[in-house]
Design an enzyme around this catalytic site. Structure first.
Site, PDB file in Angstrom:
ATOM      1  N   LYS A 285      -4.622   4.680   8.496  1.00  0.00           N
ATOM      2  CA  LYS A 285      -5.942   5.100   8.038  1.00  0.00           C
ATOM      3  C   LYS A 285      -6.724   5.746   9.186  1.00  0.00           C
ATOM      4  CE  LYS A 285      -6.757   1.510   4.531  1.00  0.00           C
ATOM      5  NZ  LYS A 285      -6.868   2.431   3.388  1.00  0.00           N
ATOM      6  N   ARG A 359      -0.356  -2.597  -4.281  1.00  0.00           N
ATOM      7  CA  ARG A 359       0.469  -2.637  -5.499  1.00  0.00           C
ATOM      8  C   ARG A 359       1.862  -3.206  -5.214  1.00  0.00           C
ATOM      9  NH1 ARG A 359      -0.443   3.713  -6.268  1.00  0.00           N
ATOM     10  NH2 ARG A 359      -2.380   3.068  -5.260  1.00  0.00           N
TER      11      ARG A 359
END
Ligand code: BES
Ligand code: ZN
Ligand code: MN
Length: 509
Positions: A285, A359
């Site tokens: 990130k 996920r």
């Protein structure tokens, strides 16, 4: 961690039917006021049996002198020498109405609590309007987190210690206790979110979950990295393997007492994302605001707090929380973009982006949770930045089976957490096709990112299980200024939604 981690300790709550005879030191009386009919009139005290005409006139005169108008959440401190308290805190409810929604009371109580400035005892007449909402708002508004402050910056006072809820209604003690328990659960979730990633890593998070669970009689099972590897939890292992602090899977079970008469003993699975810090992994990130990723275990925190609360409240249903915990780090042992892993249950996944890690751990947990044959499955996670693009920072996105999704969103609206139903369009499934594995973990486009993530999770929910997915990427963490009963930092959302759904299922199946 100390062995006896007990979570947040709420102020003591008592219910009283009259003002005290003697003045308590360091005390405030929180009094709701309204703006009346027209905007220019000054604030009016909401009529209540605890203040006589003279006291009411005294407060209204002071408010008029200060120009207070009674707007929603507007707080004004006034002296009232005739009353047995240190001072009066008038809090606005906005325009006058016959009945005030619970959330208006909760937010007013929260705003007042944030203005107590170290006052130890709060009495309130907000409880005459809605006692439960007043207590929740006071506890949550007074919440603060100082575990990591040395004497240099630690608060000089003990904060709010006692709440006296004034009411003429009978049988309100249980209402007060339940409200305090709910607020305590939310505050415990906030504590976990606010604990920095240096101190809250998977093994520590699991140990705290165990201590909390065992304190209310839950059965707790913890799988460590060896057990996870052996059982084939490829998603949790894949995400966790870049960190020196290995992953965990925690399971906390509440067995509802056998319901009498009609069988309402439903089984509910809860699943929460427990990424103790999300750097993005090798798909790293940007630096700006990366520290907000301390909140990437907000779903796990809420789920743990909720199953503990369900046990405390003796809900007559089975609730089993399945909580995957991992730290998503880049390193020589981290998974790479392009790696293929095998989720628990056998589905193979091409990891095109290591930052879509939630996920991956959730799919493992969902498959495991479905092995218990639950009637319902509610999963919640700080899953996508796209949730914030679509709905902003205060509105959770709710996806899942149509009927149950709408039910979860309705309960969320009622408790003031305001989740909103979102679709899972069929065509998105094609975007998760991989050239080498059963699925890819991301789509090739940035559109509908929240829904794509929900579509990925749907692949792992067993047939016949009614499920809901609540994306709380924005709502789990308040990085803007304080509002209502929500300060900066962890919010504890969606603990109250989850508990409201469990209560609904307990009552209605
Ligand atoms: N934890 C983040 C989502 C998030 C973003 C939570 C901002 C709170 C605030 C999640 O793991 C993530 O990185 N999601 C990616 C998914 C993308 C790679 C498909 C995102 O939203 O950018
Ligand atoms: Zn994440
Ligand atoms: Mn991520």
């Amino acid at each position: 961690m100390s062995a006896a981690y007990v979570g947040y300790q709420a102020p003591a709550v008592t219910v009283a039917s009259s003002l005290p005879r003697r003045k308590a030191k360091s005390s405030a009386l929180i009094v709701p006021v309204t703006s009346g009919g027209d905007d220019d009139s000054s604030a009016r005290v909401v009529a209540n049996p605890f203040l006589d005409a003279a006291a009411t006139a005294e407060i209204e005169a002071a408010l008029a002198a200060l120009g207070a108008k009674g707007g929603a959440e507007q707080v004004t401190r006034v002296v009232a020498p005739s009353l047995p308290v240190g001072y009066v805190l008038a809090v606005g409810l906005g325009k006058e109405r016959d009945e005030y929604p619970a959330e208006v009371i909760r937010r007013a109580a929260g705003a007042a609590a944030r203005s107590l400035n170290g006052t130890e005892t709060a009495l309130t007449t907000l409880s005459e309007l809605n006692l439960g909402a007043a207590v929740e708002g006071l506890i949550l508004g007074s919440y603060r987190f100082a575990d990591f402050r040395s004497a240099k910056t630690a608060p000089k006072d003990a904060g709010l210690r006692t709440i006296t809820a004034l009411t003429t209604a009978r049988g309100q003690k249980d209402v007060a206790q339940k409200a305090a328990d709910i607020a305590t659960a939310v505050a415990t979730a906030r504590d976990l979110v606010n604990t920095p990633p240096s101190h809250l890593f998977p093994a520590e998070f699991a140990a705290r979950a165990k201590a909390l669970g065992e304190s209310v009689g839950l059965t707790v099972e913890i799988l460590d990295e060896k057990a996870l590897e052996k059982a084939g939890f490829g998603g949790i292992i894949g995400v966790g393997k870049g960190s020196s602090r290995p992953p965990r899977l925690v399971r906390l079970s509440h067995k509802g007492a056998k319901p009498r008469g009609r069988n309402r003993g439903k089984k509910v699975a809860l699943v929460g994302k427990g990424i103790t810090f999300d750097t993005g992994g090798i798909s790293i990130k940007p630096a700006a605001n990366m520290h907000h990723m301390t909140s990437d275990m907000g779903g796990a925190a809420a789920v743990i707090a909720t199953v503990v609360l369900a046990a405390k409240q003796n809900l007559p249903i089975d609730v089993i929380a399945t909580v995957p915990m991992a730290e998503n780090m880049p390193s020589a042992t981290a998974q790479r973009p392009g790696d293929v892993l095998t989720q628990y249950g056998g589905t193979t996944v091409e990891v095109l982006n290591t930052d879509a890690e939630g996920r991956l751990i959730l799919a493992d947990a969902i498959v495991r949770a479905c092995e218990d044959n639950p009637d319902y499955l509610i999963e919640t996670s700080t899953l996508t930045g796209a949730q914030m693009v679509a709905l902003g920072n205060r509105t959770p996105g709710v996806m899942g089976s149509d009927e149950f999704r709408d039910r979860v969103a309705a309960r969320s609206q009622e408790v003031g957490e305001n989740g909103w139903p979102m679709p899972l369009p069929e065509e998105l499934k094609d975007e998760l096709k991989s050239t080498v594995a059963d699925l890819a973990n991301v789509s090739g486009s940035r559109w509908g990112g929240m829904l794509v993530a929900g579509t990925y999770l749907r692949e792992f929910v067993a047939d016949g299980v009614q499920w809901a997915h609540i994306d709380i990427a924005g709502p789990a963490f308040n990085s803007a200024g304080p509002w209502g009963y929500t300060g900066k930092g962890g919010t504890g959302v969606p603990t109250r939604t989850l508990f409201a759904v469990l209560e609904d299922i307990s009552a209605n199946g």
